[in-house]
Design a protein around this motif. Structure first.
Motif, PDB file in Angstrom:
ATOM      1  N   HIS A 416       0.883  -1.345  -0.024  1.00 34.63           N
ATOM      2  CA  HIS A 416       0.012   0.115  -0.018  1.00 34.63           C
ATOM      3  C   HIS A 416       1.017   1.279  -0.023  1.00 34.63           C
ATOM      4  O   HIS A 416       0.839   2.113  -0.654  1.00 34.63           O
ATOM      5  N   ARG A 417       1.890   1.250   0.666  1.00 35.58           N
ATOM      6  CA  ARG A 417       2.819   2.506   1.095  1.00 35.58           C
ATOM      7  C   ARG A 417       3.510   2.630  -0.336  1.00 35.58           C
ATOM      8  O   ARG A 417       3.376   3.927  -0.805  1.00 35.58           O
ATOM      9  N   TYR A 418       3.881   1.961  -1.165  1.00 37.24           N
ATOM     10  CA  TYR A 418       4.342   1.919  -2.358  1.00 37.24           C
ATOM     11  C   TYR A 418       3.431   1.921  -3.503  1.00 37.24           C
ATOM     12  O   TYR A 418       3.827   1.975  -4.875  1.00 37.24           O
ATOM     13  N   GLY A 419       2.210   2.178  -3.300  1.00 37.19           N
ATOM     14  CA  GLY A 419       1.049   2.272  -4.474  1.00 37.19           C
ATOM     15  C   GLY A 419       0.817   1.111  -5.215  1.00 37.19           C
ATOM     16  O   GLY A 419       0.595   1.151  -6.356  1.00 37.19           O
ATOM     17  N   ALA A 420       1.272  -0.237  -4.624  1.00 34.28           N
ATOM     18  CA  ALA A 420       1.238  -1.455  -5.560  1.00 34.28           C
ATOM     19  C   ALA A 420      -0.099  -2.069  -5.372  1.00 34.28           C
ATOM     20  O   ALA A 420      -0.314  -2.781  -6.411  1.00 34.28           O
ATOM     21  N   ASP A 421      -0.857  -1.902  -4.409  1.00 35.38           N
ATOM     22  CA  ASP A 421      -1.947  -2.732  -4.189  1.00 35.38           C
ATOM     23  C   ASP A 421      -3.151  -2.697  -5.194  1.00 35.38           C
ATOM     24  O   ASP A 421      -3.690  -3.520  -5.472  1.00 35.38           O
ATOM     25  N   ARG A 422      -3.188  -1.559  -5.879  1.00 35.01           N
ATOM     26  CA  ARG A 422      -4.265  -1.314  -6.716  1.00 35.01           C
ATOM     27  C   ARG A 422      -3.704  -1.616  -8.347  1.00 35.01           C
ATOM     28  O   ARG A 422      -4.428  -1.848  -9.227  1.00 35.01           O
ATOM     29  N   VAL A 423      -2.382  -1.703  -8.439  1.00 34.87           N
ATOM     30  CA  VAL A 423      -1.758  -1.703  -9.753  1.00 34.87           C
ATOM     31  C   VAL A 423      -1.360  -3.206 -10.106  1.00 34.87           C
ATOM     32  O   VAL A 423      -1.846  -3.755 -11.151  1.00 34.87           O
ATOM     33  N   PHE A 424      -0.777  -3.890  -9.343  1.00 36.80           N
ATOM     34  CA  PHE A 424      -0.311  -5.125  -9.274  1.00 36.80           C
ATOM     35  C   PHE A 424      -1.459  -6.339  -8.571  1.00 36.80           C
ATOM     36  O   PHE A 424      -1.202  -6.472  -7.438  1.00 36.80           O
ATOM     37  N   ARG A 425      -1.936  -6.923  -9.470  1.00 36.41           N
ATOM     38  CA  ARG A 425      -2.906  -8.031  -9.000  1.00 36.41           C
ATOM     39  C   ARG A 425      -2.924  -9.268  -9.969  1.00 36.41           C
ATOM     40  O   ARG A 425      -2.819  -9.142 -11.132  1.00 36.41           O
ATOM     41  N   SER A 426      -3.021 -10.477  -9.335  1.00 36.22           N
ATOM     42  CA  SER A 426      -3.287 -11.752 -10.031  1.00 36.22           C
ATOM     43  C   SER A 426      -4.777 -12.320  -9.604  1.00 36.22           C
ATOM     44  O   SER A 426      -5.107 -11.927  -8.644  1.00 36.22           O
ATOM     45  N   LEU A 427      -4.914 -13.580 -10.444  1.00 35.25           N
ATOM     46  CA  LEU A 427      -5.904 -14.247 -10.172  1.00 35.25           C
ATOM     47  C   LEU A 427      -5.873 -14.871  -8.670  1.00 35.25           C
ATOM     48  O   LEU A 427      -6.786 -14.880  -7.684  1.00 35.25           O
ATOM     49  N   GLN A 428      -4.478 -14.925  -8.321  1.00 39.00           N
ATOM     50  CA  GLN A 428      -4.236 -15.510  -7.030  1.00 39.00           C
ATOM     51  C   GLN A 428      -4.443 -14.504  -5.796  1.00 39.00           C
ATOM     52  O   GLN A 428      -4.972 -14.881  -4.703  1.00 39.00           O
ATOM     53  N   SER A 429      -3.888 -13.191  -6.011  1.00 38.38           N
ATOM     54  CA  SER A 429      -3.985 -12.262  -5.211  1.00 38.38           C
ATOM     55  C   SER A 429      -5.499 -11.988  -4.923  1.00 38.38           C
ATOM     56  O   SER A 429      -5.855 -11.491  -3.630  1.00 38.38           O
TER      57      SER A 429
END
Lengths: 434, 245
Positions: A416-429
Motif C-alpha cells: 500500500h505504501r508503495y502504491g502497488a496494491d491497486r496496480v499489481f494484481r493476479s487471480l491468486q492475489s
C-alpha cells in the motif's frame, strides 16, 4: 490471447505486453488510468499467480549487463532464464547458489517466488544471494532495493509473487565450481522414520532431496529414496548436449490412476538395489531431471494438474508428516512425483515459503473431488503450524493463506505504501484477499 | 573470429543471432534506432563472449548517412566479413490503404532503406572479392495477400533485388543470403495467439547461422515454410483472389 501456467489450469483470456526497455514499460504506468496487471516470467508457476486479464512479460528484458569474473557477481534482466545463465557460466566455472528443480524459469520469477532448492537446509532461498534488485513501481518510478536500502520493499518483493512491482533486473552472486559433475549418493529408506533419520544424518551435505512413494501404506508408509550430492572437482566444465524429449500431445487423463502410479512407484523404488549406492552424475540430470522432457505437464491430460506443496515445522515433523501421508495414501490419489525435503531456517521475506521443517510436494491431476480433498489436507497442515507454497497454489482459501502466512498484513502495508496494491494484481492475489 | 555488421540489431531475430555470434567470440558493430537498447545489448554481447562490440544509433530512412555509417563500421572493426540486415517494421495495413504517406514511409523503411544499404555494401564487398551479405526478407514477399500486401510488396522488392545482386556478385565470390522467416514471436507479436506455425527468434537465429556457414542462397525458416509457400504460390490467381488471406 489465451493464457495459462504450468498446471494448465485455469486458462484465461489475457492481454500481454512484452516491453523491450524500462522506458517503454514506464509509459504504461504513467498513463492516466493504469489498468491492473501482473508481471510474468516463463509461466512456470503452477497455478494462477502469474495470471491476470493483463500481464507484463519480462521475456525481452533479458540482457546480462554486468559480470565480475573474480567475485562471480552478475547483473541481469528479469527475463533471463536460469538455463541461459548455466549455459553461459558453467563452462567458465560458475553455478547458481539456489536452484529449483527446473532451470526453465526466469530470474524475475525466481525472486518473486523466492525459490528454494536442494541446498535450502544450508544455503536458504534464491533471495539469500541477491545483492540488489531494481523494481518499477506502480507509478513508473524505478527503485533499487536490497536488505539495506528500502529493506521492507526488498523483503516484500522477494517471495512477493510480483505484487509489489515489476522486477527489472537483479544483481546476485554465482557459486564457483570446479566441475559440472556431482557425486550422488542414493540411500534407500524403508519407511518414513528411516527417511527422516537419514535426512538428518546427512544434513551437512550440500544437496539433499528424497523421492517418496506416497501410495505405500502400513509399515512401508513413506518409503523413499534419499539422494544427496556434492559437486566434485575434476575440472570438467561441460554442458549436457542433446535434444530434449517431448510429450507431443495431451495424454488421456485416465492413464494416470492409482494402479499405474503404484506400479511406477514400485518399479522406481526397487530399481535401486543396495541401501546405499554412489555414482558421478552431470549437474543437469541431477538438478533438472524433468527439464529433459518438454511439456511433461501434458501427461496429466487436458484438464490440467496442480502441485500441492506444504511445509510443516520441525517440531511437528514425524507425526505431522505421517498423518498427512496416511491421508494421501488412503485416498489413493497417486502422484509419482512426490518430493520430500528438509528446510533450514526461514528468512525475513514476508511471504517466503520455507520455514525450518519438512516440505512435501505432490502432483495431482485435477478432477472432481480433488479440491475438497486438498482442503482437508489444508486443515491438517495448518493444525501442525504449516503452510502452502504460493507458486504451486491454484485453490487455497483466503483463510488458509492468512493463517499460514501471519506476516501478510505487513506485506499489504508495504504494498500500500508503495502504491502497488491497486496496480499489481493476479487471480491468486484476488482470491487470497491481497 | 569474424567481423560482423548487424543492421537493425535490436530486432528480436537480429539480437538472437548476435548472441550466437557472441558465443563464437566474433567482433560486432551494431546499428539500430534506439541508443538505450544498443548500449544494453552491447554490454550483454560482451559478457556473452563477443571479442568486441561497438554501435551507432541511426535512422534507416536517413539515406544520406548510410555511406558514412558503413565507413565507420568498417574502420572500427577493421573490415566487414558478414553484414546482416535485419531492420524492419510491421506496417498497419489498414492505415496504409487509407493514406499513401503511411505506405511511403513503410516502403522506405522496409525496402528503399535496405536497397540503399545494399548498394553501398555490395560495392565494398565486390572490391574485396569476399564476404557474406545476409538479409531478412519474409515469406510475406512470396505472394501478395490482402491482409499485408504493403509489407509483402516491400519484402518482394528485397527478395528480387537480392536475386539480382547474388547473380552479379557470384563471380566476385561474395555470398548473398535471403532469409525468409515465417511467423516469429517478437515483442510486436507478444499478444498474438500462437499456433504451431510460430517460431521463437532463437530458432530463426540458429537457421541463419547454419545458412551462412553453408553458403546457402535462400533459406526458409523454420524449414516447413518452404513447402507451405510452394503450395501458396501454386494456387492460380483466379482462385487466389477469392481467398481471404
Amino acid at each position: 490471447m489465451k493464457l495459462t501456467s504450468w498446471g494448465r489450469y485455469p486458462v484465461i483470456e489475457s492481454e500481454i505486453q512484452a516491453p523491450v526497455t524500462p522506458s517503454e514499460l514506464r509509459s504504461r504506468f504513467t498513463a492516466a488510468a493504469s489498468i491492473p496487471c501482473i508481471p510474468r516470467g516463463t509461466g512456470r508457476s503452477y497455478g494462477d499467480s502469474a495470471l491476470a486479464p493483463h500481464a507484463i512479460s519480462s521475456r525481452f528484458l533479458n540482457h546480462i549487463t554486468g559480470f565480475d569474473e573474480t567475485t562471480g557477481v552478475l547483473r541481469c534482466g528479469a527475463g533471463v532464464t536460469l538455463a541461459e545463465l548455466l549455459d553461459l557460466f558453467v563452462p567458465r566455472g560458475w553455478f547458481l547458489y539456489s536452484t529449483p528443480g527446473t532451470k526453465l524459469i526466469s530470474v524475475g520469477g525466481a525472486i518473486a517466488s523466492d525459490v528454494h532448492g536442494k541446498s535450502h537446509h544450508l544455503e536458504g532461498c534464491f533471495s539469500n544471494n541477491i545483492i540488489e534488485l531494481t523494481l518499477m513501481l506502480g507509478d513508473g518510478e524505478i527503485v533499487s532495493c536490497s536488505s539495506e536500502t528500502h529493506p521492507e520493499l526488498f523483503h516484500a518483493t522477494c517471495g512477493g509473487m510480483g505484487l509489489t512491482g515489476v522486477i527489472l533486473d537483479a544483481t546476485f552472486k554465482l557459486r564457483p565450481i570446479k566441475s559440472a559433475h556431482i557425486r550422488e549418493t542414493t540411500f534407500k529408506a524403508h519407511n518414513l522414520d528411516e527417511a527422516l533419520t537419514l535426512i538428518e544424518a546427512h544434513e551437512d551435505t550440500t544437496y539433499s532431496v528424497a523421492w517418496i512413494d506416497c501410495l505405500s501404506t502400513g509399515s512401508r508408509l513413506g518409503r523413499s529414496l534419499l539422494m544427496t550430492g556434492e559437486f566434485i572437482e575434476d575440472g570438467r566444465l561441460d554442458l549436457k548436449r542433446g535434444q530434449p524429449l517431448a510429450v507431443p500431445f495431451d495424454m488421456p487423463g485416465f492413464l494416470l490412476n492409482r494402479y499405474t502410479v503404484t506400479a511406477f512407484n514400485t518399479v522406481y523404488y526397487h530399481r535401486v538395489r543396495q541401501d546405499r549406492s554412489e555414482h558421478i552424475i552431470h549437474f543437469d540430470p541431477f538438478f533438472y531431471p524433468l527439464d529433459s522432457i518438454h511439456d511433461w505437464n501434458r501427461i496429466y491430460g487436458k484438464g490440467g494438474f496442480t502441485q500441492y506443496q506444504f511445509v510443516i515445522p520441525k517440531e511437528a515433523g514425524r507425526e505431522g508428516m505421517a498423518a498427512i501421508l496416511s491421508r494421501i495414501a488412503e485416498s489413493g490419489r497417486g502422484s509419482f512425483l512426490a518430493v520430500l525435503k528438509a528446510f533450514g531456517k526461514g528468512n525475513d521475506n514476508y511471504l517466503s515459503f520455507p520455514m525450518e521443517g519438512y516440505t512435501l510436494a505432490l502432483d495431482f491431476k485435477i478432477d472432481q473431488g480433488l479440491f475438497p480433498f486438498l482442503a482437508e489436507l489444508d486443515h491438517i497442515v495448518l493444525d501442525y503450524g504449516g503452510r502452502l507454497y504460493l507458486s504451486k497454489d491454484v485453490r487455497m482459501s483466503e483463510s488458509t493463506f492468512k493463517r499460514g502466512y501471519p506476516q501478510w498484513e505487513a506485506f499489504q502495508e508495504v504494498r500500500h505504501r508503495y502504491g502497488a496494491d491497486r496496480v499489481f494484481r493476479s487471480l491468486q492475489s484476488d482470491r487470497l484477499g491481497l | 573470429m569474424q567481423k560482423i555488421l548487424i543492421i537493425g540489431a535490436t530486432s528480436a531475430i537480429a539480437e538472437a543471432t548476435a548472441r550466437l555470434f557472441a558465443a563464437r567470440g566474433d567482433r560486432m558493430h551494431l546499428l539500430a534506432r534506439n541508443h538505450e537498447r544498443l548500449e544494453t545489448m552491447a554490454k550483454d554481447l560482451k559478457i556473452r563472449g563477443a571479442e568486441s562490440v561497438t554501435f551507432d544509433a541511426f535512422d534507416v530512412n536517413d539515406f544520406d548517412r548510410h555511406p558514412a555509417l558503413l565507413d565507420a563500421a568498417s574502420v572500427v572493426m577493421e573490415g566487414i566479413d558478414i553484414a546482416l540486415i535485419a531492420h524492419g517494421t510491421l506496417p498497419d495495413q489498414k492505415a496504409c490503404e487509407a493514406d499513401f504517406l503511411w505506405t511511403l514511409k513503410e516502403v522506405n523503411t522496409n525496402a528503399v532503406g535496405t536497397i540503399s544499404l545494399l548498394t553501398d555494401l555490395a560495392n565494398r564487398f565486390e572490391r574485396k572479392q569476399q564476404g557474406v551479405i545476409a538479409v531478412i526478407s519474409s515469406v510475406a514477399g512470396d505472394r501478395g495477400r490482402q491482409s499485408n500486401y504493403v509489407y509483402g510488396a516491400a519484402k518482394a522488392a528485397i527478395t528480387v533485388f537480392l536475386q539480382g545482386l547474388r547473380n552479379r556478385l557470384h563471380k566476385s565470390g561474395v555470398k548473398v543470403l535471403t532469409i525468409k522467416p515465417g511467423f516469429v514471436d517478437t515483442p510486436m507479436t507478444a499478444d498474438f495467439p500462437k499456433g504451431l506455425l510460430w517460431a521463437q527468434p532463437e530458432r530463426i537465429a540458429k537457421d541463419i547461422l547454419k545458412a551462412i556457414s553453408a553458403s546457402r542462397d535462400v533459406v526458409y525458416t523454420p524449414w516447413f515454410w518452404w513447402p507451405v509457400m510452394v503450395l501458396i504460390r501454386s494456387i492460380p490467381e483466379p482462385i487466389f483472389k477469392r481467398l481471404s488471406l
